[in-house]
Design an enzyme around this catalytic site. Structure first.
Site, PDB file in Angstrom:
ATOM      1  N   ALA A  44      33.747  40.555  39.726  1.00  0.00           N
ATOM      2  CA  ALA A  44      35.073  40.920  40.229  1.00  0.00           C
ATOM      3  C   ALA A  44      36.168  40.961  39.157  1.00  0.00           C
ATOM      4  CB  ALA A  44      35.469  39.941  41.327  1.00  0.00           C
ATOM      5  N   PRO A  53      41.676  41.351  44.045  1.00  0.00           N
ATOM      6  CA  PRO A  53      41.530  39.962  43.599  1.00  0.00           C
ATOM      7  C   PRO A  53      40.066  39.633  43.335  1.00  0.00           C
ATOM      8  CG  PRO A  53      41.832  40.034  45.979  1.00  0.00           C
ATOM      9  CD  PRO A  53      41.982  41.442  45.487  1.00  0.00           C
ATOM     10  N   ASP A  54      39.809  38.680  42.433  1.00  0.00           N
ATOM     11  CA  ASP A  54      38.429  38.185  42.330  1.00  0.00           C
ATOM     12  C   ASP A  54      38.235  37.148  43.434  1.00  0.00           C
ATOM     13  OD1 ASP A  54      39.582  35.853  41.408  1.00  0.00           O
ATOM     14  OD2 ASP A  54      38.779  35.982  39.382  1.00  0.00           O
ATOM     15  N   PHE A  55      37.167  36.386  43.374  1.00  0.00           N
ATOM     16  CA  PHE A  55      36.879  35.463  44.470  1.00  0.00           C
ATOM     17  C   PHE A  55      37.316  34.040  44.163  1.00  0.00           C
ATOM     18  CE2 PHE A  55      34.106  39.041  44.928  1.00  0.00           C
ATOM     19  CZ  PHE A  55      34.169  39.318  46.278  1.00  0.00           C
ATOM     20  N   ARG A  56      37.050  33.597  42.928  1.00  0.00           N
ATOM     21  CA  ARG A  56      37.136  32.147  42.670  1.00  0.00           C
ATOM     22  C   ARG A  56      38.257  31.717  41.732  1.00  0.00           C
ATOM     23  NH1 ARG A  56      32.082  33.746  43.427  1.00  0.00           N
ATOM     24  NH2 ARG A  56      30.964  32.760  45.145  1.00  0.00           N
ATOM     25  N   ASN A 127      30.027  43.977  42.247  1.00  0.00           N
ATOM     26  CA  ASN A 127      31.213  44.444  42.956  1.00  0.00           C
ATOM     27  C   ASN A 127      30.872  45.468  44.039  1.00  0.00           C
ATOM     28  OD1 ASN A 127      32.483  42.803  41.180  1.00  0.00           O
ATOM     29  ND2 ASN A 127      33.229  44.432  39.844  1.00  0.00           N
ATOM     30  N   ILE A 128      31.718  45.456  45.070  1.00  0.00           N
ATOM     31  CA  ILE A 128      31.492  46.361  46.194  1.00  0.00           C
ATOM     32  C   ILE A 128      32.560  47.439  46.225  1.00  0.00           C
ATOM     33  CG2 ILE A 128      30.270  44.681  47.614  1.00  0.00           C
ATOM     34  CD1 ILE A 128      32.935  44.064  49.013  1.00  0.00           C
ATOM     35  N   ASP A 129      33.329  47.527  45.132  1.00  0.00           N
ATOM     36  CA  ASP A 129      34.479  48.449  45.146  1.00  0.00           C
ATOM     37  C   ASP A 129      34.149  49.860  44.677  1.00  0.00           C
ATOM     38  OD1 ASP A 129      34.305  48.170  42.320  1.00  0.00           O
ATOM     39  OD2 ASP A 129      35.800  46.576  42.298  1.00  0.00           O
ATOM     40  N   HIS A 146      25.100  43.512  45.033  1.00  0.00           N
ATOM     41  CA  HIS A 146      25.609  42.975  46.296  1.00  0.00           C
ATOM     42  C   HIS A 146      25.985  44.091  47.269  1.00  0.00           C
ATOM     43  CE1 HIS A 146      26.595  38.871  44.209  1.00  0.00           C
ATOM     44  NE2 HIS A 146      25.308  39.112  44.321  1.00  0.00           N
ATOM     45  N   CYS A 154      23.473  48.761  61.838  1.00  0.00           N
ATOM     46  CA  CYS A 154      23.472  47.722  62.879  1.00  0.00           C
ATOM     47  C   CYS A 154      22.685  46.535  62.341  1.00  0.00           C
ATOM     48  CB  CYS A 154      22.797  48.280  64.132  1.00  0.00           C
ATOM     49  SG  CYS A 154      22.449  47.012  65.357  1.00  0.00           S
ATOM     50  N   CYS A 157      19.236  46.382  65.267  1.00  0.00           N
ATOM     51  CA  CYS A 157      18.182  47.419  65.281  1.00  0.00           C
ATOM     52  C   CYS A 157      18.150  48.211  63.986  1.00  0.00           C
ATOM     53  CB  CYS A 157      18.347  48.351  66.487  1.00  0.00           C
ATOM     54  SG  CYS A 157      19.692  49.555  66.283  1.00  0.00           S
ATOM     55  N   CYS A 181      22.161  50.103  70.368  1.00  0.00           N
ATOM     56  CA  CYS A 181      21.826  48.826  71.036  1.00  0.00           C
ATOM     57  C   CYS A 181      23.044  47.929  71.219  1.00  0.00           C
ATOM     58  CB  CYS A 181      20.749  48.098  70.236  1.00  0.00           C
ATOM     59  SG  CYS A 181      21.391  47.316  68.752  1.00  0.00           S
ATOM     60  N   SER A 219      31.925  34.850  37.250  1.00  0.00           N
ATOM     61  CA  SER A 219      31.766  33.405  37.088  1.00  0.00           C
ATOM     62  C   SER A 219      30.291  33.034  37.000  1.00  0.00           C
ATOM     63  CB  SER A 219      32.412  32.674  38.271  1.00  0.00           C
ATOM     64  OG  SER A 219      31.771  33.058  39.472  1.00  0.00           O
ATOM     65  N   MET A 243      37.660  35.532  31.213  1.00  0.00           N
ATOM     66  CA  MET A 243      38.765  34.575  31.091  1.00  0.00           C
ATOM     67  C   MET A 243      38.269  33.193  30.700  1.00  0.00           C
ATOM     68  SD  MET A 243      41.641  35.889  31.577  1.00  0.00           S
ATOM     69  CE  MET A 243      42.665  37.015  32.469  1.00  0.00           C
ATOM     70  N   CYS A 262      39.354  41.359  30.345  1.00  0.00           N
ATOM     71  CA  CYS A 262      38.340  42.385  30.038  1.00  0.00           C
ATOM     72  C   CYS A 262      38.955  43.604  29.375  1.00  0.00           C
ATOM     73  CB  CYS A 262      37.660  42.866  31.320  1.00  0.00           C
ATOM     74  SG  CYS A 262      36.762  41.619  32.179  1.00  0.00           S
TER      75      CYS A 262
HETATM   76  P1  OAD Z   1      34.315  35.292  40.729  1.00  0.00           P
HETATM   77  O1  OAD Z   1      35.650  35.322  41.356  1.00  0.00           O
HETATM   78  O2  OAD Z   1      33.407  34.190  41.112  1.00  0.00           O
HETATM   79  O3  OAD Z   1      34.470  35.252  39.147  1.00  0.00           O
HETATM   80  C1  OAD Z   1      35.331  36.134  38.472  1.00  0.00           C
HETATM   81  C2  OAD Z   1      35.357  35.736  36.994  1.00  0.00           C
HETATM   82  O4  OAD Z   1      36.115  36.707  36.302  1.00  0.00           O
HETATM   83  C3  OAD Z   1      35.996  34.393  36.731  1.00  0.00           C
HETATM   84  O5  OAD Z   1      35.267  33.712  35.733  1.00  0.00           O
HETATM   85  C4  OAD Z   1      37.407  34.755  36.242  1.00  0.00           C
HETATM   86  O6  OAD Z   1      37.921  33.807  35.313  1.00  0.00           O
HETATM   87  C5  OAD Z   1      37.121  36.070  35.542  1.00  0.00           C
HETATM   88  N1  OAD Z   1      38.253  37.009  35.505  1.00  0.00           N
HETATM   89  C6  OAD Z   1      39.153  37.282  36.463  1.00  0.00           C
HETATM   90  N2  OAD Z   1      39.989  38.271  36.082  1.00  0.00           N
HETATM   91  C7  OAD Z   1      39.598  38.610  34.822  1.00  0.00           C
HETATM   92  C8  OAD Z   1      40.059  39.577  33.872  1.00  0.00           C
HETATM   93  N3  OAD Z   1      41.083  40.409  34.133  1.00  0.00           N
HETATM   94  N4  OAD Z   1      39.418  39.653  32.680  1.00  0.00           N
HETATM   95  C9  OAD Z   1      38.372  38.813  32.401  1.00  0.00           C
HETATM   96  N5  OAD Z   1      37.906  37.909  33.270  1.00  0.00           N
HETATM   97  C10 OAD Z   1      38.482  37.808  34.457  1.00  0.00           C
HETATM   98  O7  OAD Z   1      33.669  36.725  41.001  1.00  0.00           O
HETATM   99  P2  OAD Z   1      32.133  37.137  40.867  1.00  0.00           P
HETATM  100  O8  OAD Z   1      31.484  36.449  39.735  1.00  0.00           O
HETATM  101  O9  OAD Z   1      32.086  38.605  40.914  1.00  0.00           O
HETATM  102  O10 OAD Z   1      29.604  37.937  46.687  1.00  0.00           O
HETATM  103  O11 OAD Z   1      31.553  36.568  42.226  1.00  0.00           O
HETATM  104  C11 OAD Z   1      30.207  36.751  42.542  1.00  0.00           C
HETATM  105  C12 OAD Z   1      30.006  36.970  44.009  1.00  0.00           C
HETATM  106  O12 OAD Z   1      30.622  35.899  44.738  1.00  0.00           O
HETATM  107  C13 OAD Z   1      30.688  38.202  44.567  1.00  0.00           C
HETATM  108  O13 OAD Z   1      29.929  39.370  44.411  1.00  0.00           O
HETATM  109  C14 OAD Z   1      30.878  37.857  46.016  1.00  0.00           C
HETATM  110  C15 OAD Z   1      31.305  36.439  45.878  1.00  0.00           C
HETATM  111  O14 OAD Z   1      31.073  35.650  46.979  1.00  0.00           O
HETATM  112  C16 OAD Z   1      29.530  38.393  47.946  1.00  0.00           C
HETATM  113  O15 OAD Z   1      30.477  38.804  48.512  1.00  0.00           O
HETATM  114  C17 OAD Z   1      28.170  38.347  48.532  1.00  0.00           C
END
Ligand code: OAD
Length: 385
Positions: A44, A53-56, A127-129, A146, A154, A157, A181, A219, A243, A262
């Site tokens: 993300a 937004p990212d997730f974490r 990413n799903i975008d 992902h 569905c 079914c 269904c 992450s 980051m 990035c």
């Molecule tokens: P995370 O949100 O877990 O991690 C994003 C990482 O990117 C973190 O280490 C941030 O510090 C870093 N980051 C954010 N913005 C940045 C930027 N501009 N430049 C460099 N680094 C940056 O997202 P994912 O690792 O993608 O799954 O999360 C993995 C999966 O967890 C997702 O695909 C989603 C989620 O639950 C599902 O939805 C099934």
């Protein structure tokens, strides 16, 4: 996570393959070693500068900003067991995450440039975008580990559900039901508790053949994706542009850590490779009206036209923000109406907590629109602007 030591090899430790453990060293390696098999792994973080937004990430990540959905755990919004019981939180969010509203970042364009240079072996994305597709990376070069919003089925079914009905349901935040269904319909995003697509497992071994690995904006906390960098052979450089340090990267002598955003990281690498202008031109071409203009083969825009375009773009942005605002107000209103008086108290508390988290007062939160809770940086930008 992983089985590697998390010790960062000191920068003074001599690398085994690279001349230096920095982007200049990587650029030389690419040029002098005739690198041809680059695997890229992303999450993300490569889309945050596009406004998703990212997730974490603390404060700005999606999971810190879902209080308004009243979930037991934020991750439940993407949990298949939870979705079966209650699909509404996901559909309350889907409209805001659905593709079609965002422009690729320069990091996406860098992946396209690697492809154009004949270097890209495979791009693995969580990413799903769909932004790598929008940047021009061909679909067969991408493993969407992902899943994506591109199709939907569905969950009972497995019948496919029509695109137009899905778009309408997402736009109205309604839960779509199978035409055959009556089961619940879900976009083919991989939820927690679901198997990854066959494409992932078919290509999973590819990192073993790579001669360079670039990991960006993730992450590396979600398996099995997080295990991919570990499959890269010893002695093959792995570059992390992120980051923060993640996934034990930095533990091998040819790991290169580029801690920061990035976009800056790929620009630096492109400069070291002498690709800077190509990269900027490629990213420029992802501007929404650029493709249409090129397709029409019309004359380049005059300065007045460019100014008008900018005014139109800003007007559209304001309209969109106002649209989000009404959606947010509507959601809060529905939420307050639909809960008991005891619940109403907690909903008010929730709203308050959300605005506190974003550092904005309640009025600020409403004025930046419904994405205040998922895009707190918009709230801040709005406040300072
Ligand atoms: P995370 O949100 O877990 O991690 C994003 C990482 O990117 C973190 O280490 C941030 O510090 C870093 N980051 C954010 N913005 C940045 C930027 N501009 N430049 C460099 N680094 C940056 O997202 P994912 O690792 O993608 O799954 O999360 C993995 C999966 O967890 C997702 O695909 C989603 C989620 O639950 C599902 O939805 C099934």
């Amino acid at each position: 996570m992983g089985n590697e030591s998390s010790t960062v090899v000191d920068d003074s430790t001599p690398p085994s393959v690279l001349e230096a453990r920095n982007l200049e060293g990587v650029a030389k390696y690419i040029k002098q070693r005739s690198v041809q098999r680059v695997v890229v792994m992303v999450g993300a973080g490569i889309s945050t500068s596009a406004g998703i937004p990212d997730f974490r990430s603390p404060d700005t990540g999606l999971y810190s900003n879902l209080a308004y959905l009243d979930l037991p755990e934020p991750e439940d919004v993407f949990d298949i067991g939870f979705f079966r019981e209650n699909p509404r939180p996901f559909y309350a969010l889907a409209r805001e995450l659905a593709p079609g509203q965002f422009r690729p970042t320069i990091a996406h364009s860098f992946i396209k440039l690697l492809y154009d240079e004949g270097l890209l072996m495979k791009h693995f994305t969580q990413n799903i975008d769909c932004l790598e597709r929008l940047a021009g990376v061909p679909g067969d070069m991408i493993v969407e580990a992902h899943g994506s919003f591109a199709t939907q089925h569905c969950i009972d079914c497995k019948a496919e559900y029509p695109d137009d009905l899905m778009k309408a349901a997402v736009a109205k935040e309604e839960v779509p039901h199978c035409l055959q269904c009556q089961g619940l319909v879900k976009p083919d995003i991989v939820f927690f508790g679901e198997a990854l697509p066959a494409d992932f497992f078919e290509n999973r071994e590819l990192p073993e053949q790579a001669d360079l690995c670039i990991i960006m904006g993730t992450s590396l906390t979600v398996q099995p994706f997080a295990s991919l960098p570990g499959l890269v052979r010893e002695g093959v450089p792995r570059v992390l542009i992120n980051m923060e340090r993640v996934g034990g990267l930095g533990s091998r002598p040819d790991d290169v850590l580029v801690l920061g955003d990035c976009d800056t990281g790929v620009r630096k690498l492109a400069r070291a490779l002498g690709w800077e202008q190509q990269l900027e031109a490629m990213w420029e071409a992802t501007k929404p009206d650029q493709g249409t203009r090129e397709a029409e083969q019309g004359p380049p825009p005059t300065r007045e036209e460019q100014l008008q375009d900018e005014v139109d773009r800003l007007t559209e942005e304001v309209d969109r923000t106002l649209g989000f605002s009404s959606a947010y107000e509507e959601r809060v209103r529905r939420h307050l109406e639909g809960t008991s008086s005891q619940k109403t108290d907690s909903a008010e508390e929730t709203t308050r907590r959300t605005t506190t988290t974003t550092g904005a007062g309640q009025n600020d939160s409403e004025s930046v629109g419904g994405l205040g809770h998922v895009f707190p940086h918009l709230a801040r930008a709005n406040k300072s602007g």
